[in-house]
Design a protein around this motif. Structure first.
Motif, PDB file in Angstrom:
ATOM      1  N   LEU A 187       2.723   9.225   6.015  1.00 61.63           N
ATOM      2  CA  LEU A 187       2.407   7.816   5.774  1.00 61.63           C
ATOM      3  C   LEU A 187       3.239   6.894   6.664  1.00 61.63           C
ATOM      4  O   LEU A 187       2.900   5.723   6.853  1.00 61.63           O
ATOM      5  CB  LEU A 187       2.632   7.473   4.303  1.00 61.63           C
ATOM      6  CG  LEU A 187       1.692   8.193   3.318  1.00 61.63           C
ATOM      7  CD1 LEU A 187       2.210   8.075   1.898  1.00 61.63           C
ATOM      8  CD2 LEU A 187       0.289   7.618   3.419  1.00 61.63           C
ATOM      9  N   LEU A 188       4.340   7.417   7.171  1.00 61.91           N
ATOM     10  CA  LEU A 188       5.179   6.713   8.140  1.00 61.91           C
ATOM     11  C   LEU A 188       5.588   7.708   9.221  1.00 61.91           C
ATOM     12  O   LEU A 188       5.648   8.921   8.970  1.00 61.91           O
ATOM     13  CB  LEU A 188       6.435   6.146   7.467  1.00 61.91           C
ATOM     14  CG  LEU A 188       6.265   4.989   6.474  1.00 61.91           C
ATOM     15  CD1 LEU A 188       7.596   4.688   5.778  1.00 61.91           C
ATOM     16  CD2 LEU A 188       5.723   3.742   7.159  1.00 61.91           C
ATOM     17  N   ASP A 189       5.896   7.184  10.404  1.00 66.07           N
ATOM     18  CA  ASP A 189       6.449   8.044  11.452  1.00 66.07           C
ATOM     19  C   ASP A 189       7.859   7.571  11.806  1.00 66.07           C
ATOM     20  O   ASP A 189       8.380   6.620  11.209  1.00 66.07           O
ATOM     21  CB  ASP A 189       5.539   8.065  12.681  1.00 66.07           C
ATOM     22  CG  ASP A 189       5.304   6.679  13.281  1.00 66.07           C
ATOM     23  OD1 ASP A 189       6.082   5.741  12.960  1.00 66.07           O
ATOM     24  OD2 ASP A 189       4.341   6.512  14.060  1.00 66.07           O
ATOM     25  N   ILE A 190       8.467   8.257  12.755  1.00 59.10           N
ATOM     26  CA  ILE A 190       9.861   7.941  13.096  1.00 59.10           C
ATOM     27  C   ILE A 190       9.999   6.505  13.579  1.00 59.10           C
ATOM     28  O   ILE A 190      10.960   5.800  13.221  1.00 59.10           O
ATOM     29  CB  ILE A 190      10.372   8.916  14.185  1.00 59.10           C
ATOM     30  CG1 ILE A 190      10.475  10.340  13.624  1.00 59.10           C
ATOM     31  CG2 ILE A 190      11.737   8.464  14.707  1.00 59.10           C
ATOM     32  CD1 ILE A 190      11.481  10.479  12.492  1.00 59.10           C
ATOM     33  N   ASP A 191       9.071   6.028  14.375  1.00 53.45           N
ATOM     34  CA  ASP A 191       9.148   4.642  14.843  1.00 53.45           C
ATOM     35  C   ASP A 191       9.069   3.664  13.672  1.00 53.45           C
ATOM     36  O   ASP A 191       9.761   2.634  13.661  1.00 53.45           O
ATOM     37  CB  ASP A 191       8.015   4.359  15.829  1.00 53.45           C
ATOM     38  CG  ASP A 191       8.235   5.039  17.173  1.00 53.45           C
ATOM     39  OD1 ASP A 191       9.396   5.380  17.470  1.00 53.45           O
ATOM     40  OD2 ASP A 191       7.239   5.252  17.901  1.00 53.45           O
ATOM     41  N   ALA A 227       0.825  -1.201   0.000  1.00 53.83           N
ATOM     42  CA  ALA A 227       0.000   0.000   0.000  1.00 53.83           C
ATOM     43  C   ALA A 227       0.862   1.255   0.000  1.00 53.83           C
ATOM     44  O   ALA A 227       0.504   2.268  -0.629  1.00 53.83           O
ATOM     45  CB  ALA A 227      -0.932  -0.001   1.218  1.00 53.83           C
ATOM     46  N   LEU A 228       1.998   1.204   0.661  1.00 52.40           N
ATOM     47  CA  LEU A 228       2.909   2.353   0.676  1.00 52.40           C
ATOM     48  C   LEU A 228       3.482   2.625  -0.713  1.00 52.40           C
ATOM     49  O   LEU A 228       3.641   3.790  -1.112  1.00 52.40           O
ATOM     50  CB  LEU A 228       4.034   2.110   1.681  1.00 52.40           C
ATOM     51  CG  LEU A 228       3.654   2.267   3.155  1.00 52.40           C
ATOM     52  CD1 LEU A 228       4.719   1.652   4.059  1.00 52.40           C
ATOM     53  CD2 LEU A 228       3.430   3.739   3.509  1.00 52.40           C
ATOM     54  N   PHE A 229       3.800   1.572  -1.452  1.00 49.19           N
ATOM     55  CA  PHE A 229       4.274   1.750  -2.830  1.00 49.19           C
ATOM     56  C   PHE A 229       3.193   2.429  -3.670  1.00 49.19           C
ATOM     57  O   PHE A 229       3.457   3.379  -4.413  1.00 49.19           O
ATOM     58  CB  PHE A 229       4.639   0.393  -3.438  1.00 49.19           C
ATOM     59  CG  PHE A 229       6.038  -0.064  -3.163  1.00 49.19           C
ATOM     60  CD1 PHE A 229       6.925  -0.310  -4.200  1.00 49.19           C
ATOM     61  CD2 PHE A 229       6.477  -0.267  -1.861  1.00 49.19           C
ATOM     62  CE1 PHE A 229       8.219  -0.746  -3.952  1.00 49.19           C
ATOM     63  CE2 PHE A 229       7.769  -0.705  -1.605  1.00 49.19           C
ATOM     64  CZ  PHE A 229       8.638  -0.942  -2.651  1.00 49.19           C
TER      65      PHE A 229
END
Length: 589
Positions: free
Chosen positions: A529-533, A447-449
């Motif tokens: 869509l993403l965080d540091i963790d 899904a990220l792609f």
């Protein structure tokens, strides 16, 4: 792209190979005939001549040039194995098999093509295509060479110095059949656009034909080619030398009539249709050099010990900067091999003038070729001093990569054009809402792609509303990013389909996906869509995925279909000093 599934019984080698294994084996035998080995004692002129002799031998051994040119799996195999085993052949086979023979076999009637194809079929003449010029480069719709109707044929002229053809390999004085791109000037003096014409550039004695001037260019260090500049001053060709692809006619008065409006629109695409095949063939062969480079570098790294302390001598393959670089390159190369094979399969039977076909190959070139160059370069660097020698092959692959990357149109030009087309084509698809994804979940990775692809599409739209130059230039970064994102998503989907049947491909998929996410971590962070963790998770999982892939390296290298004895690289020997000693003694014999 539909892979039509990969049944469990399909071997790993079959997944990675395209075309007949028997033909691949035949090519290895032909291309390693010792009569055509390159030695350090040969001058550049001798190497050029040796390449032409080797080409004629190749033609003799594998059969009709026309049959190879029109059998795409066979054609791609010829490119792949020539690039790996006989690098000097690459400039010649591109012109001979693809651009000249392919054009004659597909763009004109059999009677008109017969005299030329007869000579090309057995190597009596060598084929070449003359398109690029000083002034227009690879943007060939702006070429200036003219082919003027003279009553019953055409007269080809170079109207000014910037219209000289630059820089086909035609310096060696052998019989030549060429396909020339020129602007057709009809009997009324009207420019009817770019068309192709067949001519005999050099006669059977090797001398330039009347009206042809050939000037060989300087030494080229990266690849052995007899590059030349060609000018025309009244070269006459017959009426049936025009390659119309049955889209138009020219009557006795020199008037061109298109069959219909569709034919008019397809005219230029038809004229350059073999460039589409050539771009994919060169992408394929660069992928082959990347696989060969990784095969050699990783085999060497698995044998070479590195004395770090008096008691610690790990293998080079265990050194993190070697392992991580080569294994991420391995995953990227296998992904592009499978993706490229899918594009090759789709090309067979496709209409080479259709936009979707042309764009798919533009995308493949942009996605495959720069990565191949980077992989070959990394392999050479990780092999250190051993990577400097032609005997170990990898250094020579760098020259092939550089020549191919600019040989059929610059990658970034094609990538930006294809990305712009994609931005228009995908405009109606909305990206998902922002939200933090879990990179540990395979579905979330995919899904990220997709989110990156469609978000770039959305962000590019405002540049498409204006035809002004400023907007056309401003969209280029987004277009290039979209081209890469789209191909990466396609490649991941293909890997995912195959992974259940081959744990090696599952390991490749994970490294490929995590490397991509890590490379674009900042983009994903800024788009929420993403965080540091999640980024920390990606980096941790990538280390684990590389370690898993390392266990499958022997299986993957075996599936490449290379043979240590055929490659002949000293670093593949278990006894490196003896291998080099034998090599040096043979060179001095």
């Amino acid at each position: 792209m539909d892979t039509h599934g990969y049944p469990r019984e399909t071997s790993l080698a079959d997944v990675l190979r395209h075309g007949s294994n028997d033909f691949h084996q035949k090519l290895q035998q032909v291309l390693t005939n010792p009569d055509y080995f390159v030695t350090e004692k040969q001058s550049q002129e001798q190497r050029r001549q040796n390449a032409y002799d080797h080409l004629r031998y190749l033609v003799k051994e594998i059969g009709s040039t026309r049959d190879i040119a029109t059998d795409l799996p066979a054609l791609f195999a010829v490119f792949d194995w020539s690039a790996v085993l006989a690098t000097d052949l690459i400039p010649l086979i591109s012109g001979h098999y693809n651009l000249a023979s392919g054009s004659l076999a597909t763009l004109t009637d059999s009677d008109s093509a017969a005299p030329y194809l007869h000579d090309l079929d057995d190597g009596a003449a060598i084929g070449v295509m003359l398109l690029t010029e000083y002034g227009c480069g690879s943007n060939i719709q702006f070429m200036q060479t003219t082919a003027t109707w003279d009553g019953d044929g055409f007269v080809i002229n170079t109207p000014n110095p910037r219209a000289r053809k630059f820089m086909p390999s035609v310096g060696i004085p052998v019989s030549r059949v060429c396909v020339v791109g020129a602007r057709f000037i009809d009997s009324a003096g009207v420019d009817q656009g770019v068309h192709l014409f067949t001519a005999r550039l050099r006669g059977t004695d090797g001398e330039p034909a009347p009206g042809v001037s050939i000037t060989q260019l300087d030494h080229q260090p990266l690849v052995i080619m007899d590059n030349s500049v060609i000018a025309f001053d009244g070269l006459r060709v017959e009426r049936d030398a025009w390659l119309s692809n049955d889209l138009a006619t020219i009557d006795d008065d020199g008037v061109l009539t298109w069959k219909d409006e569709s034919s008019r629109r397809r005219g230029f695409a038809s004229a350059i249709s073999q460039l589409t095949v050539g771009r994919l063939a060169l992408s394929s062969c660069l992928n082959a050099t990347a696989r060969a480079s990784l095969y050699i570098a990783l085999r060497y790294a698995a044998k070479r010990t590195v004395p770090l302390t008096p008691v610690d001598t790990p293998l080079m393959a265990e050194i993190p900067h070697v392992r991580d670089t080569l294994l991420t390159d391995l995953a990227g190369t296998i992904a592009r091999t499978i993706y490229g094979n899918a594009v090759k399969t789709s090309l067979a039977g496709s209409d080479l003038t259709e936009r979707d076909t042309v764009v798919s190959v533009m995308l493949a070139k942009h996605y495959i070729q720069p990565h191949a160059l980077q992989t070959v370069t990394n392999s050479r660097l990780k092999m250190a001093a051993q990577g400097m020698f032609s005997a170990n092959r990898v250094a020579d692959y760098i020259g092939v990569c550089h020549a191919a990357i600019t040989g059929e149109g610059d990658c970034h030009v094609l990538g930006s054009v294809a990305g712009r087309v994609l931005a228009k084509h995908l405009a109606g698809k909305q990206p998902p809402e922002a939200g933090i994804h879990d990179p540990a979940d395979l579905g979330d990775r995919m899904a990220l792609f997709n989110a990156r692809t469609l978000t770039i599409v959305r962000e590019a739209q405002h540049y498409l509303t204006s035809p002004e130059l400023e907007s056309r230039l401003a969209i280029i970064p987004d277009a290039l990013a979209l081209a890469e994102a789209y191909c990466a998503e396609e490649a991941l989907q293909l890997l995912h389909q195959i992974a259940p049947h081959h744990p090696e491909i599952a390991a490749v998929r994970d490294v490929f996906a995590l490397t991509y996410l890590n490379q674009h971590a900042t983009w994903y962070l800024t788009h929420h869509l993403l965080d540091i963790d999640a980024i920390r998770t990606i980096q941790q999982q990538l280390r684990q995925a590389i370690a898993t892939l390392a266990d499958y390296v022997p299986n993957l290298l075996d599936a490449f279909g290379f043979d240590d004895a055929v490659l002949g690289a000293p670093v593949l020997s278990d006894d490196l000093p003896t291998a080099w000693n034998a090599r040096c003694q043979a060179a001095g014999a």
